[in-house]
Design a protein around this motif. Sequence first.
Motif, PDB file in Angstrom:
ATOM      1  N   ILE A   1      16.115  -0.756  -0.382  1.00 50.75           N
ATOM      2  CA  ILE A   1      17.504  -0.974   0.035  1.00 50.75           C
ATOM      3  C   ILE A   1      17.755  -0.406   1.432  1.00 50.75           C
ATOM      4  O   ILE A   1      18.338  -1.077   2.291  1.00 50.75           O
ATOM      5  CB  ILE A   1      18.468  -0.376  -1.008  1.00 50.75           C
ATOM      6  CG1 ILE A   1      18.389  -1.200  -2.296  1.00 50.75           C
ATOM      7  CG2 ILE A   1      19.904  -0.341  -0.476  1.00 50.75           C
ATOM      8  CD1 ILE A   1      19.215  -0.673  -3.446  1.00 50.75           C
ATOM      9  N   THR A   2      17.286   0.814   1.699  1.00 50.17           N
ATOM     10  CA  THR A   2      17.490   1.378   3.040  1.00 50.17           C
ATOM     11  C   THR A   2      16.698   0.594   4.091  1.00 50.17           C
ATOM     12  O   THR A   2      17.179   0.385   5.206  1.00 50.17           O
ATOM     13  CB  THR A   2      17.079   2.862   3.081  1.00 50.17           C
ATOM     14  OG1 THR A   2      15.741   3.003   2.590  1.00 50.17           O
ATOM     15  CG2 THR A   2      18.010   3.707   2.231  1.00 50.17           C
ATOM     16  N   GLY A   3      15.495   0.140   3.713  1.00 46.47           N
ATOM     17  CA  GLY A   3      14.697  -0.661   4.639  1.00 46.47           C
ATOM     18  C   GLY A   3      15.376  -1.977   4.986  1.00 46.47           C
ATOM     19  O   GLY A   3      15.360  -2.426   6.146  1.00 46.47           O
ATOM     20  N   TYR A   4      16.019  -2.595   4.004  1.00 44.96           N
ATOM     21  CA  TYR A   4      16.690  -3.884   4.218  1.00 44.96           C
ATOM     22  C   TYR A   4      17.844  -3.732   5.208  1.00 44.96           C
ATOM     23  O   TYR A   4      17.979  -4.520   6.161  1.00 44.96           O
ATOM     24  CB  TYR A   4      17.197  -4.416   2.883  1.00 44.96           C
ATOM     25  CG  TYR A   4      17.993  -5.699   2.999  1.00 44.96           C
ATOM     26  CD1 TYR A   4      17.358  -6.922   3.179  1.00 44.96           C
ATOM     27  CD2 TYR A   4      19.381  -5.680   2.938  1.00 44.96           C
ATOM     28  CE1 TYR A   4      18.086  -8.099   3.294  1.00 44.96           C
ATOM     29  CE2 TYR A   4      20.121  -6.848   3.051  1.00 44.96           C
ATOM     30  CZ  TYR A   4      19.469  -8.056   3.230  1.00 44.96           C
ATOM     31  OH  TYR A   4      20.197  -9.215   3.352  1.00 44.96           O
ATOM     32  N   TYR A   5      18.672  -2.709   5.026  1.00 42.63           N
ATOM     33  CA  TYR A   5      19.839  -2.549   5.902  1.00 42.63           C
ATOM     34  C   TYR A   5      19.488  -1.877   7.231  1.00 42.63           C
ATOM     35  O   TYR A   5      20.267  -1.952   8.184  1.00 42.63           O
ATOM     36  CB  TYR A   5      20.952  -1.794   5.174  1.00 42.63           C
ATOM     37  CG  TYR A   5      21.509  -2.614   4.026  1.00 42.63           C
ATOM     38  CD1 TYR A   5      22.210  -3.791   4.264  1.00 42.63           C
ATOM     39  CD2 TYR A   5      21.293  -2.232   2.708  1.00 42.63           C
ATOM     40  CE1 TYR A   5      22.698  -4.566   3.219  1.00 42.63           C
ATOM     41  CE2 TYR A   5      21.771  -2.991   1.652  1.00 42.63           C
ATOM     42  CZ  TYR A   5      22.469  -4.163   1.917  1.00 42.63           C
ATOM     43  OH  TYR A   5      22.931  -4.937   0.883  1.00 42.63           O
ATOM     44  N   SER A   6      18.318  -1.251   7.317  1.00 39.00           N
ATOM     45  CA  SER A   6      17.869  -0.698   8.600  1.00 39.00           C
ATOM     46  C   SER A   6      17.526  -1.793   9.594  1.00 39.00           C
ATOM     47  O   SER A   6      17.457  -1.544  10.800  1.00 39.00           O
ATOM     48  CB  SER A   6      16.641   0.195   8.389  1.00 39.00           C
ATOM     49  OG  SER A   6      16.963   1.367   7.696  1.00 39.00           O
TER      50      SER A   6
ATOM     51  N   GLN B   1       0.806  -1.218   0.000  1.00 36.42           N
ATOM     52  CA  GLN B   1       0.000   0.000   0.000  1.00 36.42           C
ATOM     53  C   GLN B   1       0.844   1.275   0.000  1.00 36.42           C
ATOM     54  O   GLN B   1       0.341   2.379  -0.015  1.00 36.42           O
ATOM     55  CB  GLN B   1      -0.933   0.022   1.199  1.00 36.42           C
ATOM     56  CG  GLN B   1      -0.225  -0.052   2.558  1.00 36.42           C
ATOM     57  CD  GLN B   1      -1.200  -0.283   3.677  1.00 36.42           C
ATOM     58  OE1 GLN B   1      -2.371  -0.551   3.458  1.00 36.42           O
ATOM     59  NE2 GLN B   1      -0.738  -0.176   4.914  1.00 36.42           N
ATOM     60  N   GLY B   2       2.172   1.139   0.020  1.00 40.32           N
ATOM     61  CA  GLY B   2       3.022   2.323   0.023  1.00 40.32           C
ATOM     62  C   GLY B   2       3.056   3.031  -1.318  1.00 40.32           C
ATOM     63  O   GLY B   2       2.766   2.454  -2.357  1.00 40.32           O
ATOM     64  N   LEU B   3       3.430   4.326  -1.299  1.00 45.70           N
ATOM     65  CA  LEU B   3       3.594   5.091  -2.532  1.00 45.70           C
ATOM     66  C   LEU B   3       4.819   4.572  -3.283  1.00 45.70           C
ATOM     67  O   LEU B   3       5.785   4.102  -2.687  1.00 45.70           O
ATOM     68  CB  LEU B   3       3.768   6.573  -2.225  1.00 45.70           C
ATOM     69  CG  LEU B   3       2.584   7.295  -1.568  1.00 45.70           C
ATOM     70  CD1 LEU B   3       2.900   8.775  -1.439  1.00 45.70           C
ATOM     71  CD2 LEU B   3       1.311   7.111  -2.380  1.00 45.70           C
ATOM     72  N   GLU B   4       4.769   4.706  -4.602  1.00 46.64           N
ATOM     73  CA  GLU B   4       5.837   4.154  -5.420  1.00 46.64           C
ATOM     74  C   GLU B   4       7.028   5.096  -5.551  1.00 46.64           C
ATOM     75  O   GLU B   4       8.044   4.726  -6.130  1.00 46.64           O
ATOM     76  CB  GLU B   4       5.292   3.829  -6.826  1.00 46.64           C
ATOM     77  CG  GLU B   4       4.175   2.789  -6.832  1.00 46.64           C
ATOM     78  CD  GLU B   4       4.600   1.474  -6.221  1.00 46.64           C
ATOM     79  OE1 GLU B   4       5.681   0.978  -6.559  1.00 46.64           O
ATOM     80  OE2 GLU B   4       3.838   0.936  -5.385  1.00 46.64           O
ATOM     81  N   ASP B   5       6.945   6.342  -5.061  1.00 48.37           N
ATOM     82  CA  ASP B   5       8.073   7.263  -5.201  1.00 48.37           C
ATOM     83  C   ASP B   5       9.258   6.753  -4.374  1.00 48.37           C
ATOM     84  O   ASP B   5       9.114   6.274  -3.256  1.00 48.37           O
ATOM     85  CB  ASP B   5       7.693   8.689  -4.776  1.00 48.37           C
ATOM     86  CG  ASP B   5       7.255   8.760  -3.321  1.00 48.37           C
ATOM     87  OD1 ASP B   5       6.663   7.771  -2.838  1.00 48.37           O
ATOM     88  OD2 ASP B   5       7.513   9.793  -2.681  1.00 48.37           O
ATOM     89  N   SER B   6      10.453   6.839  -4.959  1.00 50.26           N
ATOM     90  CA  SER B   6      11.690   6.354  -4.312  1.00 50.26           C
ATOM     91  C   SER B   6      11.576   4.896  -3.882  1.00 50.26           C
ATOM     92  O   SER B   6      12.103   4.497  -2.842  1.00 50.26           O
ATOM     93  CB  SER B   6      12.029   7.241  -3.093  1.00 50.26           C
ATOM     94  OG  SER B   6      12.153   8.589  -3.471  1.00 50.26           O
ATOM     95  N   PHE B   7      10.888   4.092  -4.684  1.00 49.84           N
ATOM     96  CA  PHE B   7      10.665   2.686  -4.340  1.00 49.84           C
ATOM     97  C   PHE B   7      11.989   1.933  -4.173  1.00 49.84           C
ATOM     98  O   PHE B   7      12.191   1.209  -3.198  1.00 49.84           O
ATOM     99  CB  PHE B   7       9.819   2.025  -5.434  1.00 49.84           C
ATOM    100  CG  PHE B   7       9.637   0.539  -5.281  1.00 49.84           C
ATOM    101  CD1 PHE B   7       8.802   0.032  -4.312  1.00 49.84           C
ATOM    102  CD2 PHE B   7      10.312  -0.350  -6.105  1.00 49.84           C
ATOM    103  CE1 PHE B   7       8.634  -1.338  -4.166  1.00 49.84           C
ATOM    104  CE2 PHE B   7      10.149  -1.722  -5.971  1.00 49.84           C
ATOM    105  CZ  PHE B   7       9.309  -2.204  -4.999  1.00 49.84           C
TER     106      PHE B   7
END
Length: 544
Positions: free
Chosen positions: A262-267, A251-257
């Motif tokens: 990548i940032t979510g994975y390493y966070s 349901q997230g917006l597609e901007d900067s997908f």
Amino acid sequence: MYIGKAKNLKSRLKGHWQNLKLDPKERRIFEESSRIEWIITKSDYEAFVLENELIKQYKPKYNIRLKSGSGYPMLVITDDEYPTVLISRKYGEIKGEYFGPFLPARTARAMKDLIHKLFKLRTCDPLPKRNIVCFDYHLGLCSAPCVNKISKKDYNFDVKAAKAFLSGNVKKVIYQLYDRIEEYTSKMMFEKAAIVRDQITAMENLVQTQEVLGLPFEEADLFYFAGNKVLLVIIRGHRIVGKNFIDITRQGLEDSFYDAVITGYYSRGNFIPEIIISNQPLSEKENIQKWLSNKKGKQVQIEYQIPEQIINFIERNFSFIDLTDIKKKFAEVFGFQLPERIEGFDISTLQGEFTVGSCVVWENGEMNKKEYRRFKVKTVKGVDDYASLREVLYRRFRRYKEFEQLPLVLIDGGKGQLKQGLIVKDALGLENLRVFSIAKKEEIIYTDDGKEVHLFDHKELLKLFTTIRDEAHRFAISYNRKLREKEGLKEVLDNIKGIGKKRKEILYRTYKTIDRIAMAKVEELEKLGIPRKVAQNIKDYLSK
């Protein structure tokens, strides 16, 4: 509801406002939000870091996020005097050397067990003080350094071998293992020689089973984006050691997908390699590189060049439809944006009997089998494909009034099938619904606004539409065949004394075919609630 960064707040808000008519998610953000808050930072990088921290803290509804809240499991060879192997989901929480991550996650536990079995690293944590060995020593899972069953020198060599095995750099120790096996054999220590032999065999098998070897980097993570699917490929020791799809909130917006994944994975605490590869450009490349380098304490490089061996590996093992070129070509050819959802329809019949319809669903680059629907045609007798199609489309199109965003409809057939779709569309007053049909062999798309598009002239669209059409055809035929088999089975069962409507249904649902019923034992049939005498009648009849 949503967290983002902007150099110009007014411009950013204006962009969201302009997307209201195009994106229902943008519309929902405005409808569900009550106020705007902002924080001014000293630099773009500081804003980037703060944005990621706030997304991690608040988990906003409309930011792209990875579903799992924790990282993938890694194995750690600890820094103790007598190291052991542990599982961790957060890089750095245990002092030691990290290996992985392991994909899928269950392989981490299996690999830990294998390390104990092959290299006998201690199973106790922390190392206890005792006088007698524990049961794991007798099971061959631990070399029992706690009671001095192994010298510190030999134990450290086993640790070195285990690290080589986990990293894939087995060439560093495999010759030393061969020297050890000769030493143990010459000293008549055959039991220890057998353990080393098993270690060598495991290392040789590890190399032989790798599909892609000799890659130009020691360690790297590859993010391969195709539509809303993301394939993560883990490269360690110049070879592929793991691969898995990353689960993302839809349901997230597609901007900067791409940046968000990548940032979510390493966070989440996942291991950060020296090289990260993406098949799509990152809008925040410089900030992400700086952020990852600071987290790792070592320079991290983001690259876009994917080695040919990996591309070939992905093409062999995974079926992707890359939406980038398809979206561009679709808009160019048809004059509107490619919808997120396409529903494909087909009719299947056998001389007017067992007439059925299928509805398959394509969403964001992949077939969504959970959304498939099948229809048994009820109002049409005999062979009448057009009437059957109208019934199926009417039953499905009625549901569209509940949809927030209408799909594109694709019907298997030519102009005649397209006309049936338009009749149903008009009858239900679905003015904004777009309806196409696709003719076999010629592979021509007929549109509701009179276009005829020859797909052989547009290879990007050819794969998209033929994939949906062929899947609708397969799904319709499989349902038709299932009904015929069911009816044929019931006709045979009608001849057996004691088999009524309910027992026929039970037998069909359980066994599907006559052959499987014939192979079932009387006791097995009794467990289904069929009396022994009737079960024996079934066996006697089918054995004739």
